[in-house]
Write an enzyme that holds these catalytic residues in place. Structure first.
Site, PDB file in Angstrom:
ATOM      1  N   GLU A  91      14.591   6.078   4.238  1.00 16.22           N
ATOM      2  CA  GLU A  91      14.332   5.556   5.815  1.00 16.22           C
ATOM      3  C   GLU A  91      12.602   6.025   5.909  1.00 16.22           C
ATOM      4  OE1 GLU A  91      16.042   3.816   7.759  1.00 16.22           O
ATOM      5  OE2 GLU A  91      18.153   4.037   6.616  1.00 16.22           O
ATOM      6  N   ASP A 147       1.881  10.651   2.006  1.00 16.26           N
ATOM      7  CA  ASP A 147       0.579  11.681   2.201  1.00 16.26           C
ATOM      8  C   ASP A 147       1.171  11.922   3.561  1.00 16.26           C
ATOM      9  OD1 ASP A 147       0.295   9.127   3.810  1.00 16.26           O
ATOM     10  OD2 ASP A 147      -1.922   9.077   3.279  1.00 16.26           O
ATOM     11  N   GLU A 148       2.055  11.390   4.316  1.00 13.65           N
ATOM     12  CA  GLU A 148       2.188  11.951   5.726  1.00 13.65           C
ATOM     13  C   GLU A 148       2.911  13.359   5.585  1.00 13.65           C
ATOM     14  OE1 GLU A 148       4.000   9.305   8.705  1.00 13.65           O
ATOM     15  OE2 GLU A 148       3.527   7.767   7.203  1.00 13.65           O
ATOM     16  N   TYR A 171      10.411  11.955  10.105  1.00 17.16           N
ATOM     17  CA  TYR A 171      10.200  11.115   8.962  1.00 17.16           C
ATOM     18  C   TYR A 171       9.519  11.928   7.883  1.00 17.16           C
ATOM     19  CZ  TYR A 171       7.978   8.166   5.429  1.00 17.16           C
ATOM     20  OH  TYR A 171       7.404   7.766   4.254  1.00 17.16           O
ATOM     21  N   ALA A 173       9.117  15.012   7.943  1.00 18.60           N
ATOM     22  CA  ALA A 173       9.610  16.200   7.692  1.00 18.60           C
ATOM     23  C   ALA A 173      10.645  16.216   6.636  1.00 18.60           C
ATOM     24  CB  ALA A 173      10.177  16.866   8.926  1.00 18.60           C
ATOM     25  N   LYS A 175      10.758  13.615   4.329  1.00 18.86           N
ATOM     26  CA  LYS A 175      10.168  13.635   2.933  1.00 18.86           C
ATOM     27  C   LYS A 175       9.612  14.920   2.402  1.00 18.86           C
ATOM     28  CE  LYS A 175       9.677  10.260   1.206  1.00 18.86           C
ATOM     29  NZ  LYS A 175      10.309   9.430   0.117  1.00 18.86           N
ATOM     30  N   PRO A 226       0.500  -4.924  19.740  1.00 20.12           N
ATOM     31  CA  PRO A 226       0.646  -3.704  20.286  1.00 20.12           C
ATOM     32  C   PRO A 226      -0.231  -2.822  19.313  1.00 20.12           C
ATOM     33  CG  PRO A 226       2.475  -4.073  19.300  1.00 20.12           C
ATOM     34  CD  PRO A 226       1.963  -5.269  19.287  1.00 20.12           C
ATOM     35  N   ARG A 294       2.284   6.962  20.371  1.00 15.21           N
ATOM     36  CA  ARG A 294       3.614   7.513  20.032  1.00 15.21           C
ATOM     37  C   ARG A 294       3.599   8.958  19.887  1.00 15.21           C
ATOM     38  NH1 ARG A 294       4.054   4.789  14.199  1.00 15.21           N
ATOM     39  NH2 ARG A 294       3.067   6.339  12.893  1.00 15.21           N
ATOM     40  N   GLY A 296       3.786  12.754  18.317  1.00 14.53           N
ATOM     41  CA  GLY A 296       3.365  13.084  17.041  1.00 14.53           C
ATOM     42  C   GLY A 296       2.495  12.136  16.192  1.00 14.53           C
TER      43      GLY A 296
END
Length: 342
Positions: A91, A147-148, A171, A173, A175, A226, A294, A296
């Site tokens: 996900e 890389d996140e 997400y 976290a 990964k 957006p 959004r 974080g």
């Protein structure tokens, strides 16, 4: 393009009906003689139609299923005797992870652990294994990460493989957690693994909740686009085919237990991307609508890919200028794909 020729491998690709997995399978079938088994649960972002052109390829099989299903994995490993696992299954949308963190932990962490466990059992002979799986000392497990997991950067600096993990969303976290489990299987059991961490991918078949296809789809349908906050969040953009060639390079040349950052050397502000695509499509910037940022939201990502470049000899070959034109042209030529994606 990196084309590596050697004895064909038997590769389990998980999440192969998603964006990067789809492109990877097509890349491998075109550039190697490997046999590919695609395991995908076909959740909302997985589309089997992405791979309709290779449906009858003799070096390709599709299996619908969950990577957390141990019994299914054991059956597949017994049947195909994989020597390689490449885990794309995840996900991956930050907004969805904020709304429903649990599914991200289930798939990204527990699913990865299930894959590792069955890979471990198939690598080292277990006399109590009812499937009597044999030694496969050349098994390789590639964890495709992001890389996140490193968190966010200020105006200066880059992520290296030694940057401490500091994920800021459910997400990232999940990964980061999966990466740590992969590392543990190397350190504890000696399972041959590599972890790749890529920057933002773009290209054909990307689900339209992501920035670039979202812009294209909205502009094509004369809808507002957006943009979170001031739109000055910076990302390093990597054309998906370059990412595929990098993973193939890590598969063949990567050192067990190592992490390899994969970046495109293309830092761009989100608002810059939006304006460029509108220009390519001949649309007005009046479609842009700034919305509340959004939770974080990381401000900047930038990858140092010198390790994979110097140690493995890989570099991206697609400039952002050429890659974004190819991407826009693909979505313009495949409007029905976008129309049917939701």
């Amino acid at each position: 393009m990196n084309t590596i020729k050697e004895k064909p491998k038997i590769i389990l690709v998980t999440g192969g009906a998603g964006f990067i997995g789809t492109n990877f399978i097509q890349y491998m079938l075109c550039n190697t003689n490997d046999y590919i088994v695609n395991l995908d649960l076909l959740t909302y972002a997985g589309r089997l139609s992405n791979l309709k052109d290779i449906e009858y390829n003799k070096r390709y099989d599709f299996v619908r299923g969950d990577i957390a299903d141990l019994a299914l994995l054991e059956d597949l490993f017994a049947k195909y005797k994989f020597d390689t696992v490449i885990n794309f299954a995840a996900e991956s949308h930050v907004d969805r992870s904020i709304d429903n963190p649990e599914i991200f932990l289930q798939t990204n962490v527990l699913g990865t652990q299930a894959l590792l466990e069955v890979s471990r059992k198939s690598w080292k002979l277990n006399s109590n294994d009812k499937y009597n799986l044999k030694y496969r000392e050349n098994v390789k497990f590639i964890q495709v990460s992001t890389d996140e997991v490193y968190g966010t950067l200020g105006k200066e600096g880059v992520f290296t493989e030694k940057t401490p993990l500091a994920p800021n969303s459910p997400y990232s976290a999940s990964k980061a957690s999966a990466d740590m489990v992969v590392r543990a299987y190397f350190e504890t059991y000696g399972l041959p693994v590599c972890i790749t961490r890529c920057s933002n991918n773009y290209g054909p078949y990307q689900f339209p909740e992501k920035l670039i296809p979202l812009i294209i789809n909205s502009a094509q349908n004369n809808k507002t686009i957006p943009v979170y906050g001031d739109g000055k969040q910076i990302r390093d953009w990597l054309y998906v085919e370059d990412h595929c060639s990098a993973i193939n390079t890590v598969l063949h040349k990567g050192k067990n237990g190592e992490v390899y950052n994969i970046g495109g050397n293309n830092e761009k502000e989100n608002i810059e991307i939006v304006k460029l695509i509108l220009k390519l499509l001949g649309k007005s910037e009046s479609y842009i609508k700034h919305i509340q940022d959004r939770l974080g939201h990381d401000r900047r990502y930038a990858i140092d890919n010198s390790k994979i470049k110097t140690e493995l000899g890989w570099s991206p070959v697609t400039s952002f200028e050429s890659g974004i034109i190819k991407t826009v042209q693909w979505y313009e030529s495949n409007k029905n794909w976008l129309k049917n994606a939701f």
